[in-house]
Design an enzyme around this catalytic site. Structure first.
Site, PDB file in Angstrom:
ATOM      1  N   GLU A   1     -11.540  62.019   5.851  1.00  0.00           N
ATOM      2  CA  GLU A   1     -10.708  60.893   6.287  1.00  0.00           C
ATOM      3  C   GLU A   1     -10.202  60.119   5.079  1.00  0.00           C
ATOM      4  O   GLU A   1     -10.966  59.874   4.136  1.00  0.00           O
ATOM      5  CB  GLU A   1     -11.550  59.986   7.196  1.00  0.00           C
ATOM      6  CG  GLU A   1     -10.779  59.375   8.327  1.00  0.00           C
ATOM      7  CD  GLU A   1     -10.244  60.428   9.296  1.00  0.00           C
ATOM      8  OE1 GLU A   1      -9.076  60.833   9.158  1.00  0.00           O
ATOM      9  OE2 GLU A   1     -10.997  60.821  10.206  1.00  0.00           O
ATOM     10  N   HIS A   2      -8.928  59.741   5.120  1.00  0.00           N
ATOM     11  CA  HIS A   2      -8.293  59.011   4.023  1.00  0.00           C
ATOM     12  C   HIS A   2      -8.419  59.786   2.711  1.00  0.00           C
ATOM     13  O   HIS A   2      -8.622  59.214   1.650  1.00  0.00           O
ATOM     14  CB  HIS A   2      -8.906  57.612   3.865  1.00  0.00           C
ATOM     15  CG  HIS A   2      -8.484  56.676   4.966  1.00  0.00           C
ATOM     16  ND1 HIS A   2      -7.337  55.925   4.904  1.00  0.00           N
ATOM     17  CD2 HIS A   2      -9.049  56.400   6.159  1.00  0.00           C
ATOM     18  CE1 HIS A   2      -7.222  55.205   6.014  1.00  0.00           C
ATOM     19  NE2 HIS A   2      -8.242  55.473   6.800  1.00  0.00           N
ATOM     20  N   THR A   3      -8.336  61.111   2.811  1.00  0.00           N
ATOM     21  CA  THR A   3      -8.361  61.928   1.594  1.00  0.00           C
ATOM     22  C   THR A   3      -7.030  62.643   1.379  1.00  0.00           C
ATOM     23  O   THR A   3      -6.756  63.114   0.277  1.00  0.00           O
ATOM     24  CB  THR A   3      -9.467  63.016   1.662  1.00  0.00           C
ATOM     25  OG1 THR A   3      -9.333  63.678   2.917  1.00  0.00           O
ATOM     26  CG2 THR A   3     -10.854  62.435   1.552  1.00  0.00           C
ATOM     27  N   ASP A   4      -6.196  62.711   2.430  1.00  0.00           N
ATOM     28  CA  ASP A   4      -4.985  63.540   2.279  1.00  0.00           C
ATOM     29  C   ASP A   4      -3.921  62.893   1.405  1.00  0.00           C
ATOM     30  O   ASP A   4      -3.128  63.588   0.781  1.00  0.00           O
ATOM     31  CB  ASP A   4      -4.410  64.002   3.638  1.00  0.00           C
ATOM     32  CG  ASP A   4      -3.914  62.885   4.535  1.00  0.00           C
ATOM     33  OD1 ASP A   4      -4.170  61.694   4.233  1.00  0.00           O
ATOM     34  OD2 ASP A   4      -3.267  63.190   5.558  1.00  0.00           O
TER      35      ASP A   4
ATOM     36  N   SER B   1      10.880  59.111  28.582  1.00  0.00           N
ATOM     37  CA  SER B   1       9.438  59.230  28.392  1.00  0.00           C
ATOM     38  C   SER B   1       8.739  58.778  29.667  1.00  0.00           C
ATOM     39  O   SER B   1       8.822  57.610  30.049  1.00  0.00           O
ATOM     40  CB  SER B   1       8.990  58.345  27.218  1.00  0.00           C
ATOM     41  OG  SER B   1       7.594  58.146  27.306  1.00  0.00           O
TER      42      SER B   1
ATOM     43  N   LEU C   1      -4.793  59.766  17.815  1.00  0.00           N
ATOM     44  CA  LEU C   1      -4.851  61.225  18.003  1.00  0.00           C
ATOM     45  C   LEU C   1      -3.502  61.868  17.655  1.00  0.00           C
ATOM     46  O   LEU C   1      -3.175  62.940  18.118  1.00  0.00           O
ATOM     47  CB  LEU C   1      -5.264  61.563  19.445  1.00  0.00           C
ATOM     48  CG  LEU C   1      -6.623  60.978  19.869  1.00  0.00           C
ATOM     49  CD1 LEU C   1      -6.904  61.264  21.337  1.00  0.00           C
ATOM     50  CD2 LEU C   1      -7.752  61.543  19.004  1.00  0.00           C
TER      51      LEU C   1
ATOM     52  N   SER D   1       2.360  60.419  17.602  1.00  0.00           N
ATOM     53  CA  SER D   1       3.700  60.379  17.005  1.00  0.00           C
ATOM     54  C   SER D   1       4.030  61.719  16.343  1.00  0.00           C
ATOM     55  O   SER D   1       5.115  62.272  16.557  1.00  0.00           O
ATOM     56  CB  SER D   1       3.839  59.216  16.025  1.00  0.00           C
ATOM     57  OG  SER D   1       2.854  59.280  15.038  1.00  0.00           O
TER      58      SER D   1
ATOM     59  N   ASP E   1      -2.027  65.473   9.726  1.00  0.00           N
ATOM     60  CA  ASP E   1      -1.724  65.515  11.165  1.00  0.00           C
ATOM     61  C   ASP E   1      -0.708  66.613  11.476  1.00  0.00           C
ATOM     62  O   ASP E   1      -0.860  67.388  12.419  1.00  0.00           O
ATOM     63  CB  ASP E   1      -1.146  64.169  11.638  1.00  0.00           C
ATOM     64  CG  ASP E   1      -2.032  63.003  11.258  1.00  0.00           C
ATOM     65  OD1 ASP E   1      -3.205  63.233  10.927  1.00  0.00           O
ATOM     66  OD2 ASP E   1      -1.541  61.853  11.272  1.00  0.00           O
TER      67      ASP E   1
ATOM     68  N   TYR F   1      -3.697  50.546   5.825  1.00  0.00           N
ATOM     69  CA  TYR F   1      -3.517  51.947   5.419  1.00  0.00           C
ATOM     70  C   TYR F   1      -2.669  52.009   4.151  1.00  0.00           C
ATOM     71  O   TYR F   1      -3.006  52.657   3.167  1.00  0.00           O
ATOM     72  CB  TYR F   1      -2.832  52.717   6.558  1.00  0.00           C
ATOM     73  CG  TYR F   1      -2.692  54.199   6.291  1.00  0.00           C
ATOM     74  CD1 TYR F   1      -3.659  55.105   6.728  1.00  0.00           C
ATOM     75  CD2 TYR F   1      -1.599  54.719   5.597  1.00  0.00           C
ATOM     76  CE1 TYR F   1      -3.539  56.467   6.490  1.00  0.00           C
ATOM     77  CE2 TYR F   1      -1.471  56.075   5.340  1.00  0.00           C
ATOM     78  CZ  TYR F   1      -2.436  56.942   5.793  1.00  0.00           C
ATOM     79  OH  TYR F   1      -2.315  58.292   5.545  1.00  0.00           O
TER      80      TYR F   1
HETATM   81  C1  GLA Z   1      -3.556  58.884   9.577  1.00  0.00           C
HETATM   82  C2  GLA Z   1      -2.540  59.607   8.685  1.00  0.00           C
HETATM   83  C3  GLA Z   1      -3.159  60.844   8.045  1.00  0.00           C
HETATM   84  C4  GLA Z   1      -4.485  60.509   7.361  1.00  0.00           C
HETATM   85  C5  GLA Z   1      -5.394  59.697   8.291  1.00  0.00           C
HETATM   86  C6  GLA Z   1      -6.639  59.211   7.599  1.00  0.00           C
HETATM   87  O1  GLA Z   1      -3.879  59.679  10.668  1.00  0.00           O
HETATM   88  O2  GLA Z   1      -1.422  59.982   9.460  1.00  0.00           O
HETATM   89  O3  GLA Z   1      -2.251  61.419   7.145  1.00  0.00           O
HETATM   90  O4  GLA Z   1      -4.273  59.838   6.155  1.00  0.00           O
HETATM   91  O5  GLA Z   1      -4.731  58.571   8.836  1.00  0.00           O
HETATM   92  O6  GLA Z   1      -7.437  60.283   7.239  1.00  0.00           O
END
Ligand code: GLA
Length: 359
Positions: A23-26, A55, A110, A113, A157, A206
């Site tokens: 998480e929060h590594t990409d 929608s 999830l 978007s 994602d 973020y």
């Molecule tokens: C969101 C972002 C992803 C990723 C996560 C945290 O989902 O869209 O790219 O950074 O947060 O891991």
């Protein structure tokens, strides 16, 4: 809105994603291990001159001309963003009309978007015969978020939604975009718990974290968080060490979690998830009371591991069970009693990525 010509309409199934770990590594080009899940955005429609979509979940329609891509600050921007990136890359695509519906909760962490963006892109690719490889699709959808919608996300994602495979998690090195399918044990149950909370703070927090980590890496002369060791960390201020230290440990945990899944060490896998949650909460500071409450309850109800998933500050969390019974229902009841607002849960499986599907 035109009536659908159901005889020739095309239906796209686009999954959501859950991140198992990483998480929060990409956004610092580290490791992640998400999976596409069997909760979907469906898009059903036909080619047209302009764009007109309805929608069902939002009970809202929208239309625009493909040569007028002004932002509207609503859900239609995800559709316009795809057009914008395709056009800026020189692709010539026409319009569409149709409806969007599905069981993937919107705004719950999830990736609803990215799921919508990729449903649109898949539809356009199929109907306007665009020669796009899967990885290019993921990159286009990420650019739509980064350069049109204005969300500075990484690529996790989009890759999970495009490359998802039934029965598998996806290990990704977000620096070189290489990936590996890791079989997910069939008898492990994945509980997703949607806290029902969406905090505005999530966007600014973020962005702040992404900027902070990028600055530290720059200062260290590094391009990614995978290559940071103790030596580099020791050169940093306490706050920098705390934040980047989390990312460095999380990268290591993803590698260990991948191996634990490969060798069927589900207890180790669960322990890594739990460790990741508390590191996210205590050091990266992206958790909240509701997510922590869920993690504690899930462990009390027999989970092997549990953690927040996605950006944090609300949204969803996951827990992994060998035997789940009615744990989801019980945790939901305890949560609603404690926080006085509704939560939802889903038991999900790793699923196929975005595709044309039948009725
Ligand atoms: C969101 C972002 C992803 C990723 C996560 C945290 O989902 O869209 O790219 O950074 O947060 O891991």
């Amino acid at each position: 809105m035109k009536n659908l010509d159901v005889t020739s309409s095309m239906k796209i199934c686009s999954p959501g994603r859950v991140n198992l770990i990483g998480e929060h590594t990409d956004y610092s080009f580290g490791y992640v291990m998400p999976m596409a899940i069997n909760l979907y955005t469906y898009l059903e429609g036909n080619k047209d001159k302009d764009v007109a979509l309805y929608s069902e979940n939002l009970r809202m329609g929208g239309r625009f001309k493909i040569d007028d891509l002004r932002r509207e600050n609503n859900w239609l921007d995800y559709v316009k963003g795809i057009y914008y990136i395709l056009q800026s890359r020189g692709y010539r695509v026409g319009g569409m009309h149709g409806r969007i519906y599905g069981n993937l909760p919107i705004g719950s962490g999830l990736s609803s978007s990215a799921s919508l963006e990729l449903a649109i892109l898949e539809f356009l690719k199929e109907n306007y015969i665009l020669n796009l490889k899967k990885m290019e699709m993921a990159i286009i959808a990420k650019e739509a978020e980064n350069n049109y919608v204005g969300m500075p996300c990484g690529i996790m994602d989009q890759m999970a939604i495009v490359l998802g495979k039934k029965g598998y998690a996806l290990f990704i090195d977000t620096e070189n975009l290489s990936y590996e399918y890791i079989p997910f044990p069939k008898d492990l149950k994945i509980l997703i718990f949607d806290t029902g909370i969406q905090r505005e703070l999530a966007h600014s927090a973020y962005r702040e974290r992404k900027q902070f980590i990028s600055l530290i890496l720059k200062k260290l002369g590094k391009h990614n968080s995978k290559s940071i060791g103790e030596n580099e960390l020791s050169k940093l201020s306490a706050r920098e060490r705390k934040m980047l230290g989390y990312v460095v440990r999380e990268n290591q945990r993803v590698l260990k979690a991948r191996d634990a899944l490969k060798y069927g060490d589900i207890e180790d896998f669960g322990a890594l998830l739990l460790e990741a949650h508390w590191d996210l909460a205590n050091n990266y500071e992206v958790s909240c009371e509701e997510l922590d409450f869920f993690v504690n309850k899930a462990m009390q109800h027999g989970a092997l591991g549990a953690r927040l998933t996605g950006a944090g500050f609300g949204g969803s969390a996951i827990a992994i069970f060998e035997s789940i019974q009615d744990a989801g229902e019980r945790i939901k009841r305890e949560y609603e009693k404690r926080f006085m607002h509704q939560a939802r849960y889903h038991i999900v499986k790793p699923a196929e990525g975005v595709r044309v599907c039948m009725h």
